[in-house]
Motif scaffolding. Structure first.
Motif, PDB file in Angstrom:
ATOM      1  N   LYS A 194      -8.519   5.942   5.027  1.00  0.00           N
ATOM      2  CA  LYS A 194      -8.191   4.989   3.965  1.00  0.00           C
ATOM      3  C   LYS A 194      -7.313   5.195   2.781  1.00  0.00           C
ATOM      4  CE  LYS A 194     -10.079   0.916   1.676  1.00  0.00           C
ATOM      5  NZ  LYS A 194     -11.349   0.010   1.239  1.00  0.00           N
ATOM      6  N   TYR A 195      -7.536   6.153   2.223  1.00  0.00           N
ATOM      7  CA  TYR A 195      -6.745   6.735   1.084  1.00  0.00           C
ATOM      8  C   TYR A 195      -5.854   7.858   1.531  1.00  0.00           C
ATOM      9  CZ  TYR A 195     -10.359   3.901  -1.014  1.00  0.00           C
ATOM     10  OH  TYR A 195     -11.077   2.714  -1.517  1.00  0.00           O
ATOM     11  N   ASN A 196      -5.480   8.022   2.753  1.00  0.00           N
ATOM     12  CA  ASN A 196      -4.719   8.808   3.261  1.00  0.00           C
ATOM     13  C   ASN A 196      -5.010  10.345   3.379  1.00  0.00           C
ATOM     14  OD1 ASN A 196      -2.081   8.981   4.680  1.00  0.00           O
ATOM     15  ND2 ASN A 196      -0.905   9.981   2.874  1.00  0.00           N
ATOM     16  N   GLU A 197      -6.186  10.540   3.244  1.00  0.00           N
ATOM     17  CA  GLU A 197      -7.003  11.813   3.391  1.00  0.00           C
ATOM     18  C   GLU A 197      -6.989  12.309   4.928  1.00  0.00           C
ATOM     19  OE1 GLU A 197     -10.507   9.085   3.733  1.00  0.00           O
ATOM     20  OE2 GLU A 197      -8.676   9.051   2.528  1.00  0.00           O
ATOM     21  N   ARG A 198      -6.789  13.519   5.147  1.00  0.00           N
ATOM     22  CA  ARG A 198      -6.943  13.944   6.475  1.00  0.00           C
ATOM     23  C   ARG A 198      -8.419  14.233   6.740  1.00  0.00           C
ATOM     24  NH1 ARG A 198      -2.536  18.638   6.342  1.00  0.00           N
ATOM     25  NH2 ARG A 198      -4.107  19.203   4.787  1.00  0.00           N
ATOM     26  N   MET A 199      -8.808  13.652   8.055  1.00  0.00           N
ATOM     27  CA  MET A 199      -9.964  14.167   8.515  1.00  0.00           C
ATOM     28  C   MET A 199      -9.748  14.903   9.916  1.00  0.00           C
ATOM     29  SD  MET A 199     -12.093  10.651   7.671  1.00  0.00           S
ATOM     30  CE  MET A 199     -10.774   9.584   8.368  1.00  0.00           C
ATOM     31  N   MET A 200     -10.358  15.970   9.902  1.00  0.00           N
ATOM     32  CA  MET A 200     -10.170  16.927  11.130  1.00  0.00           C
ATOM     33  C   MET A 200     -11.493  17.451  11.477  1.00  0.00           C
ATOM     34  SD  MET A 200      -6.528  18.813  10.091  1.00  0.00           S
ATOM     35  CE  MET A 200      -6.229  19.232  11.825  1.00  0.00           C
ATOM     36  N   VAL A 201     -11.673  17.553  12.908  1.00  0.00           N
ATOM     37  CA  VAL A 201     -12.491  18.122  13.669  1.00  0.00           C
ATOM     38  C   VAL A 201     -12.308  19.558  14.125  1.00  0.00           C
ATOM     39  CG1 VAL A 201     -14.463  18.119  15.376  1.00  0.00           C
ATOM     40  CG2 VAL A 201     -13.950  15.990  14.133  1.00  0.00           C
ATOM     41  N   TYR A 202     -12.699  20.615  13.851  1.00  0.00           N
ATOM     42  CA  TYR A 202     -12.332  21.821  14.194  1.00  0.00           C
ATOM     43  C   TYR A 202     -13.715  22.315  15.324  1.00  0.00           C
ATOM     44  CZ  TYR A 202      -8.752  22.300  11.179  1.00  0.00           C
ATOM     45  OH  TYR A 202      -7.449  22.157  10.222  1.00  0.00           O
ATOM     46  N   VAL A 203     -13.194  23.204  16.194  1.00  0.00           N
ATOM     47  CA  VAL A 203     -14.267  23.750  17.053  1.00  0.00           C
ATOM     48  C   VAL A 203     -13.980  25.312  16.914  1.00  0.00           C
ATOM     49  CG1 VAL A 203     -12.952  23.549  19.165  1.00  0.00           C
ATOM     50  CG2 VAL A 203     -15.648  23.808  19.212  1.00  0.00           C
ATOM     51  N   ASP A 204     -15.200  26.079  16.868  1.00  0.00           N
ATOM     52  CA  ASP A 204     -15.333  27.359  16.764  1.00  0.00           C
ATOM     53  C   ASP A 204     -15.295  27.989  18.508  1.00  0.00           C
ATOM     54  OD1 ASP A 204     -16.122  30.024  17.014  1.00  0.00           O
ATOM     55  OD2 ASP A 204     -17.406  30.068  15.346  1.00  0.00           O
ATOM     56  N   THR A 205     -14.208  28.327  18.957  1.00  0.00           N
ATOM     57  CA  THR A 205     -14.444  28.668  20.384  1.00  0.00           C
ATOM     58  C   THR A 205     -15.395  30.054  20.854  1.00  0.00           C
ATOM     59  OG1 THR A 205     -12.408  30.354  20.065  1.00  0.00           O
ATOM     60  CG2 THR A 205     -11.965  27.995  20.718  1.00  0.00           C
ATOM     61  N   GLU A 206     -15.766  30.675  19.760  1.00  0.00           N
ATOM     62  CA  GLU A 206     -16.817  31.598  19.995  1.00  0.00           C
ATOM     63  C   GLU A 206     -18.160  30.906  20.227  1.00  0.00           C
ATOM     64  OE1 GLU A 206     -16.533  35.004  20.083  1.00  0.00           O
ATOM     65  OE2 GLU A 206     -14.616  34.855  20.083  1.00  0.00           O
ATOM     66  N   THR A 207     -18.511  30.084  19.403  1.00  0.00           N
ATOM     67  CA  THR A 207     -19.946  29.389  19.586  1.00  0.00           C
ATOM     68  C   THR A 207     -20.055  28.051  20.082  1.00  0.00           C
ATOM     69  OG1 THR A 207     -19.633  28.448  17.268  1.00  0.00           O
ATOM     70  CG2 THR A 207     -20.556  30.929  17.346  1.00  0.00           C
ATOM     71  N   GLY A 208     -18.754  27.224  19.893  1.00  0.00           N
ATOM     72  CA  GLY A 208     -18.567  25.826  20.385  1.00  0.00           C
ATOM     73  C   GLY A 208     -18.974  24.922  19.277  1.00  0.00           C
ATOM     74  N   ILE A 209     -19.531  25.478  17.936  1.00  0.00           N
ATOM     75  CA  ILE A 209     -19.986  24.608  17.110  1.00  0.00           C
ATOM     76  C   ILE A 209     -18.729  23.654  16.684  1.00  0.00           C
ATOM     77  CG2 ILE A 209     -20.923  24.444  14.802  1.00  0.00           C
ATOM     78  CD1 ILE A 209     -22.631  26.882  15.472  1.00  0.00           C
ATOM     79  N   GLN A 210     -18.856  22.569  16.022  1.00  0.00           N
ATOM     80  CA  GLN A 210     -17.935  21.611  15.630  1.00  0.00           C
ATOM     81  C   GLN A 210     -18.203  21.441  13.820  1.00  0.00           C
ATOM     82  OE1 GLN A 210     -16.488  18.470  18.668  1.00  0.00           O
ATOM     83  NE2 GLN A 210     -18.829  18.717  18.886  1.00  0.00           N
ATOM     84  N   TYR A 211     -16.800  21.365  13.314  1.00  0.00           N
ATOM     85  CA  TYR A 211     -16.859  21.428  11.971  1.00  0.00           C
ATOM     86  C   TYR A 211     -15.985  20.159  11.502  1.00  0.00           C
ATOM     87  CZ  TYR A 211     -18.896  26.056  12.221  1.00  0.00           C
ATOM     88  OH  TYR A 211     -19.694  27.104  12.308  1.00  0.00           O
ATOM     89  N   LEU A 212     -16.354  19.456  10.537  1.00  0.00           N
ATOM     90  CA  LEU A 212     -15.701  18.176  10.055  1.00  0.00           C
ATOM     91  C   LEU A 212     -15.014  18.597   8.635  1.00  0.00           C
ATOM     92  CD1 LEU A 212     -14.665  15.277   9.663  1.00  0.00           C
ATOM     93  CD2 LEU A 212     -16.686  14.896   8.534  1.00  0.00           C
ATOM     94  N   HIS A 213     -13.524  18.790   8.646  1.00  0.00           N
ATOM     95  CA  HIS A 213     -13.070  19.182   7.364  1.00  0.00           C
ATOM     96  C   HIS A 213     -12.200  17.633   6.817  1.00  0.00           C
ATOM     97  CE1 HIS A 213      -9.367  20.188   5.064  1.00  0.00           C
ATOM     98  NE2 HIS A 213     -10.189  21.061   4.599  1.00  0.00           N
TER      99      HIS A 213
END
Length: 68
Positions: A19-38
């Motif tokens: 809403k306030y032009n911030e970026r929301m990105m989901v990254y995945v660690d290709t070694e473990t498959g764990i997903q992260y929100l930035h």
């Protein structure tokens, strides 16, 4: 020339603007498959692991490198 090119360990799989032009990105660690929100703005941001309903890290099996 400088050796073997390695694949990136972290890759972005989702990118949206808030809403306030911030970026929301989901990254995945290709070694473990764990997903992260930035979530980040111009000069700020934070990152955290995404969790499933049991409070364990959310695993994306599609991007997880198989060991062995």
């Amino acid at each position: 020339m400088f050796g073997e090119k390695k694949e990136n360990r972290f890759i972005s799989i989702i990118c949206e603007r808030g809403k306030y032009n911030e970026r929301m990105m989901v990254y995945v660690d290709t070694e473990t498959g764990i997903q992260y929100l930035h979530v980040g703005g111009d000069n700020e941001g934070g990152m955290t692991a995404l969790l499933n309903e049991d409070g364990k890290p959310l695993i994306n099996e599609e991007y997880r490198r198989k060991k062995g």
